[in-house]
Write a protein that holds these residues in place. Structure first.
Motif, short mmCIF file in Angstrom:
data_model
loop_
_atom_site.label_atom_id
_atom_site.label_comp_id
_atom_site.label_asym_id
_atom_site.label_seq_id
_atom_site.Cartn_x
_atom_site.Cartn_y
_atom_site.Cartn_z
N ASN A 2 0.84 -1.19 0.00
CA ASN A 2 0.00 0.00 0.00
C ASN A 2 0.87 1.24 0.00
O ASN A 2 1.95 1.24 0.57
CB ASN A 2 -0.90 0.03 1.24
N GLU A 3 0.38 2.28 -0.64
CA GLU A 3 1.04 3.58 -0.60
C GLU A 3 0.01 4.60 -0.23
O GLU A 3 -1.13 4.55 -0.70
CB GLU A 3 1.63 3.94 -1.96
N ILE A 4 0.40 5.56 0.61
CA ILE A 4 -0.50 6.62 1.03
C ILE A 4 0.21 7.95 0.84
O ILE A 4 1.34 8.12 1.29
CB ILE A 4 -0.90 6.46 2.51
N ILE A 13 -4.53 6.87 -1.93
CA ILE A 13 -4.08 5.56 -1.49
C ILE A 13 -3.98 4.65 -2.70
O ILE A 13 -4.90 4.60 -3.52
CB ILE A 13 -5.09 4.93 -0.50
N LYS A 14 -2.88 3.93 -2.81
CA LYS A 14 -2.78 2.84 -3.79
C LYS A 14 -3.01 1.57 -2.97
O LYS A 14 -2.24 1.26 -2.06
CB LYS A 14 -1.40 2.81 -4.45
N THR A 15 -4.08 0.88 -3.27
CA THR A 15 -4.45 -0.24 -2.43
C THR A 15 -5.29 -1.26 -3.20
O THR A 15 -5.82 -0.97 -4.27
CB THR A 15 -5.24 0.26 -1.19
N GLU A 16 -5.41 -2.44 -2.62
CA GLU A 16 -6.37 -3.41 -3.13
C GLU A 16 -7.67 -3.17 -2.39
O GLU A 16 -7.72 -3.20 -1.17
CB GLU A 16 -5.87 -4.84 -2.86
N TYR A 17 -8.71 -2.89 -3.12
CA TYR A 17 -10.01 -2.58 -2.54
C TYR A 17 -10.64 -3.88 -2.06
O TYR A 17 -10.77 -4.83 -2.82
CB TYR A 17 -10.87 -1.89 -3.59
N SER A 77 -7.24 -3.47 -7.73
CA SER A 77 -6.21 -2.59 -7.20
C SER A 77 -6.52 -1.21 -7.74
O SER A 77 -6.79 -1.04 -8.93
CB SER A 77 -4.82 -3.03 -7.67
#
Length: 160
Positions: A2-4, A13-17, A77
């Protein structure tokens, strides 16, 4: 991973939802898929696309990424921008709409370029301005730090 990216009045946010239940909150959204089309449910309407812009306060969820036949196969993602409802950006997002594949690919390339810079946090304000312009929100003032232009402060990047 993850990146915030944190700013005064929004975050990215770069994330897997994780496919949450339908929910609503006080933040306007810009969601961009990292892996192809996904299904969105917004205020009782289902949409499929490469991203979406969603106003603050509307019930919504992301339902999953789709395979070539249009069937769900994984959690998407995403790049997820959340803008406090009091921001200029949130106030300009008045209705839900899809983001085109071309727009999503353009934003994702800019995101990769930003990440490759020696200081991604310093590059974030410029990246955000490009994203807003690409999505037709270019007249919006962006507050990254304490001023109203985004030039006076840098974002904060966290990678986990």
């Amino acid at each position: 991973m993850n990146e915030i990216y944190l700013a005064k009045n929004h975050l990215m946010i770069k994330t897997e939802y994780k496919d949450p239940e339908m929910h609503r909150h006080s933040a306007a959204h810009i969601l961009i898929s990292l892996k192809g089309p996904v299904r969105f449910q917004v205020d009782g309407q289902e949409m499929t696309g490469f991203g979406a812009v969603i106003p603050s306060g509307l019930p919504h969820t992301v339902c999953g990424a789709l395979d070539e036949e249009g069937k769900p196969f994984s959690m998407p993602s995403l790049l997820l921008f959340l803008f406090d409802e009091t921001t200029f950006v949130a106030q300009c997002i008045r209705e839900s709409r899809l983001i085109t594949e071309k727009q999503a690919q353009t934003v994702l390339q800019w995101y990769r370029d930003m990440r490759e810079t020696p200081d991604a946090a310093a590059a974030y304000p410029s990246f955000l301005r490009q994203v807003l312009k690409e999505l037709g929100l270019s007249d919006v003032k962006v507050v990254i730090g304490g001023g109203d232009t985004g030039n006076d402060c840098q974002g904060t990047a966290l990678r986990q």
